[in-house]
Design a protein around this motif. Structure first.
Motif, PDB file in Angstrom:
ATOM      1  N   ARG A 465       0.827  -1.202   0.000  1.00 27.55           N
ATOM      2  CA  ARG A 465       0.000   0.000   0.000  1.00 27.55           C
ATOM      3  C   ARG A 465       0.861   1.253   0.000  1.00 27.55           C
ATOM      4  O   ARG A 465       1.965   1.280   0.550  1.00 27.55           O
ATOM      5  N   VAL A 467       2.335   4.917   0.773  1.00 25.67           N
ATOM      6  CA  VAL A 467       2.503   5.793   1.926  1.00 25.67           C
ATOM      7  C   VAL A 467       2.400   7.253   1.512  1.00 25.67           C
ATOM      8  O   VAL A 467       2.279   8.146   2.359  1.00 25.67           O
ATOM      9  N   SER A 468       2.440   7.516   0.197  1.00 25.30           N
ATOM     10  CA  SER A 468       2.320   8.868  -0.335  1.00 25.30           C
ATOM     11  C   SER A 468       2.109   8.769  -1.835  1.00 25.30           C
ATOM     12  O   SER A 468       2.136   7.673  -2.410  1.00 25.30           O
ATOM     13  N   ASP A 473       9.006   7.122  -3.019  1.00 28.35           N
ATOM     14  CA  ASP A 473       8.823   6.495  -1.715  1.00 28.35           C
ATOM     15  C   ASP A 473       8.613   4.989  -1.840  1.00 28.35           C
ATOM     16  O   ASP A 473       7.991   4.513  -2.799  1.00 28.35           O
ATOM     17  N   PRO A 475       6.618   1.678  -0.757  1.00 29.66           N
ATOM     18  CA  PRO A 475       5.287   1.420  -0.196  1.00 29.66           C
ATOM     19  C   PRO A 475       5.386   0.710   1.144  1.00 29.66           C
ATOM     20  O   PRO A 475       6.459   0.245   1.545  1.00 29.66           O
ATOM     21  N   GLU A 476       4.263   0.609   1.814  1.00 28.86           N
ATOM     22  CA  GLU A 476       4.183  -0.186   3.047  1.00 28.86           C
ATOM     23  C   GLU A 476       3.838  -1.623   2.663  1.00 28.86           C
ATOM     24  O   GLU A 476       2.844  -1.873   1.986  1.00 28.86           O
TER      25      GLU A 476
END
Length: 622
Positions: A465, A467-468, A473, A475-476
């Motif tokens: 998912r 994160v921004s 970035d 992801p989580e």
């Protein structure tokens, strides 16, 4: 040849070049790993102009990557390593019990363990990926294995597309394989493909005096095989075909995608061979280039018709993605766009493919709304269904070193839910306990381990998912290990550990006694842990490195299906995903070769679609 260079191919480097505003290709392939690299080469060899985009560089001539024996060094190498820091569960306290949890000390070093220094920043559980031409097939151990037939046939069941049957899928392996360990003529194998396969010399197994051979013979006894045949069985072809192969307990000779001289064979070789071919195939490679999103036709978005992918947006430069340990805070690069006249194919892997789709507006609408990403297509399954094998092992220290080769065994534990084998194990004088900066731990010359991969895990509850909305970035990533069917999977792992431990005791003098490090510490004389304690250890310390299924193929009636059986992203046109994220379930024990097979199938499907489109155009303008 159509490719961008800083130096000639003979000097090893294919390098990034700036994209002109008018630059366009028939196909754009994002990611050069086992899915994207071969696919781009196949499309170009069919005569279509193809752009292959890779975020990393080219290390094809670097011995760290070219020599398969250096796989541990390759996976640790900052030259290509992307560090993802993942979770194993939704319980942070449980994850903090993972013995190789990694922390940033703030002074340029990592702390790995359960007692970090004051002020250290929690990173999580390391999951390294390879940012390099050839993808993770350039830093793995090169194990080549087949999924169970059911792992292919499930796609037939979900979609009705019989081209996914296990019998049909074998032809793609035969197409890509260049077998170097069997005499030509075996109908199960190919001998003219781009992927070299080889095996080790297992003649050591004929020496009954070796402790390793004694363990081998005991394993034969424990798994219902004839110990007197063990020295022959260790040369059995692990890629064999036949009735009830998936239900067969046996020793095998592990196959690697490397040639008989120990040189790694990967998509890197195939891409470079395509570039260097005198036929001058229309393949262009852009390295050190980060794809930030897929572009869609503005008219289709404005008038409400089916959105059509028409290209990609890119950011150029080395180490732009924050998973790269060489990334400098704030570093960016020039942004531009490249057009695809036919299709865009995303092949970023199980972590990055769903990230790219989401950044492009394809994914769960509520998640996209959190980051003000305009929804192109609400697809709830993007980034969901993340699955992986559970891995662990029985690791012990003997009283003396064990001079032995590798024992490879596939077997079924008593509580397995079907007749199929559920454990892939390999035993030898090594140590492998998962991933962390600087892995593995060398426990000394007397170390001996049976590492194991659990097949067909019952839980695929993980997620990737955002994160921004920043494409740089990470992801989580949360695997949610053992979320479903966890007790059953743990019971199977414990049964496997108990069987393997019994075999250790056959080593004899001077190796005995073994002092086990895990999952049941101590020697045979003083060991006190029970099955429950072993299950708890494995629950907390299991690791993995075969992530799949985050953009999975599924049927029209499946809410989380992302792709149809032809790899097309549902609800849009001109966009496919071709990599391990497409598998609905984890494909066997090691996904590298199955993903290369999947890539060959995708090439066939895409080329068939292109031919049909061209026929329609010819009829229209006739």
């Amino acid at each position: 040849m159509r490719y961008h260079l800083l130096s000639a191919l003979a000097a090893t480097a294919v390098a990034a070049a700036p994209a002109a505003p008018s630059e366009s290709y028939d196909y754009i392939v994002v990611g050069s790993g086992p899915g994207g690299g071969p696919l781009a080469a196949d499309l170009a060899r069919a005569g279509y102009s193809t752009l292959l985009i890779e975020a990393g560089g080219d290390e094809g001539d670097n011995p760290t990557y070219a020599d398969i024996a250096n796989f541990n060094e390759a996976a640790n190498d900052e030259m290509t390593r992307w560090d993802f820091w993942v979770k194993h569960s939704d319980d942070p306290e449980q994850d903090l019990k993972f013995e190789h949890t990694t922390w940033d000390t703030g002074d340029g070093t990592f702390y790995v363990g359960l007692d970090p220094p004051e002020g250290a920043k929690l990173l999580g559980i390391q999951y390294p990926r390879a940012s390099v031409l050839g993808g993770c097939a350039m830093h793995n151990a090169g194990v080549c294995s087949m999924p169970a037939d059911d792992d292919w046939n499930i796609i037939v069941e979900k979609t009705g597309d019989t081209s996914w049957s296990a019998e049909n899928m074998r032809k793609y392996f035969k197409k890509i394989e260049r077998n170097e360990y069997l005499a030509p003529g075996d109908d199960a194998h190919g001998y003219d493909g781009w992927l070299a396969t080889s095996v080790a010399d297992n003649s050591w197994a004929k020496d009954d005096s070796l402790p390793g051979t004694k363990i081998l013979r005991k394993l034969a006894e424990l798994t219902g095989q004839d110990p007197d045949q063990a020295a022959d069985l260790v040369n059995r072809d692990i890629l064999e075909v036949g009735d009830k192969v998936d239900e067969t307990t046996s020793f095998y000779n592990m196959v690697t995608h490397a040639d008989s001289k120990g040189k790694r064979s990967s998509p890197n070789n195939y891409v470079r061979a395509t570039l260097a071919d005198p036929a001058e195939y229309p393949l262009t490679v852009k390295l050190h280039t980060l794809v930030t999103r897929v572009l869609f036709d503005e008219a289709s978005l404005a008038n409400g018709s089916t959105p059509r992918a028409v290209g990609v947006e890119i950011m150029e430069g080395a180490s732009l993605y924050k998973a790269d340990p060489k990334h400098a805070d704030g570093a960016t690069g020039p942004v531009s766009q490249i057009r695809a006249t036919r299709e865009v194919i995303v092949s970023g892997g199980a972590f990055n493919s769903p990230q790219i789709l989401k950044l492009s507006g394809i994914g769960p609408a509520d998640e996209l709304a959190k980051f003000n990403i305009s929804v192109v297509k609400d697809l709830p399954g993007v980034g969901e269904n993340l699955g992986d094998n559970y891995e662990g092992g029985v690791l012990a220290l003997g009283a003396a070193p064990i001079d032995t080769g590798l024992i490879t065994l596939l077997f079924r534990t008593p509580s397995a839910p079907t007749a199929k084998r559920n454990i892939y194990t390999w035993c030898g004088a090594f140590s492998f306990e998962g991933f962390w900066p600087g892995f593995p731990t060398y426990h000394g010359p007397t170390q001996y381990e049976c590492a194991m991969v659990h097949l067909a895990p019952k839980s695929q509850a993980g997620s990737v998912r955002l994160v921004s909305a920043d494409p740089q970035d990470r992801p989580e990533i949360n695997f949610r290990f053992f979320e479903h069917g966890g007790d059953e999977d743990l019971a199977e792992l414990v049964e496997a550990a108990n069987l393997l431990r019994k075999a250790f005791q056959a080593a004899g003098d001077p190796v005995l006694p073994f002092d086990e490090l895990h999952p049941c510490p101590g020697s045979a004389a003083n060991r006190t842990c029970d099955d429950a304690a072993q299950a708890e250890y494995l629950k907390l310390q299991a690791y993995s490195h075969h992530a799949t299924s985050t953009c999975s193929i599924g049927g029209d009636d499946e809410p989380l299906a992302v792709l149809d059986s032809k790899f097309r992203v549902r609800g849009v046109e001109g966009l496919r995903v071709v990599d391990a994220s497409a598998f609905p379930v984890v494909p066997g024990a090691f996904p590298s070769c199955p993903t290369m097979m999947l890539s060959a199938k995708a090439a066939e499907d895409i080329l068939a679609a292109a031919e049909e489109t061209d026929k329609k155009r010819r009829r229209l303008f006739a």
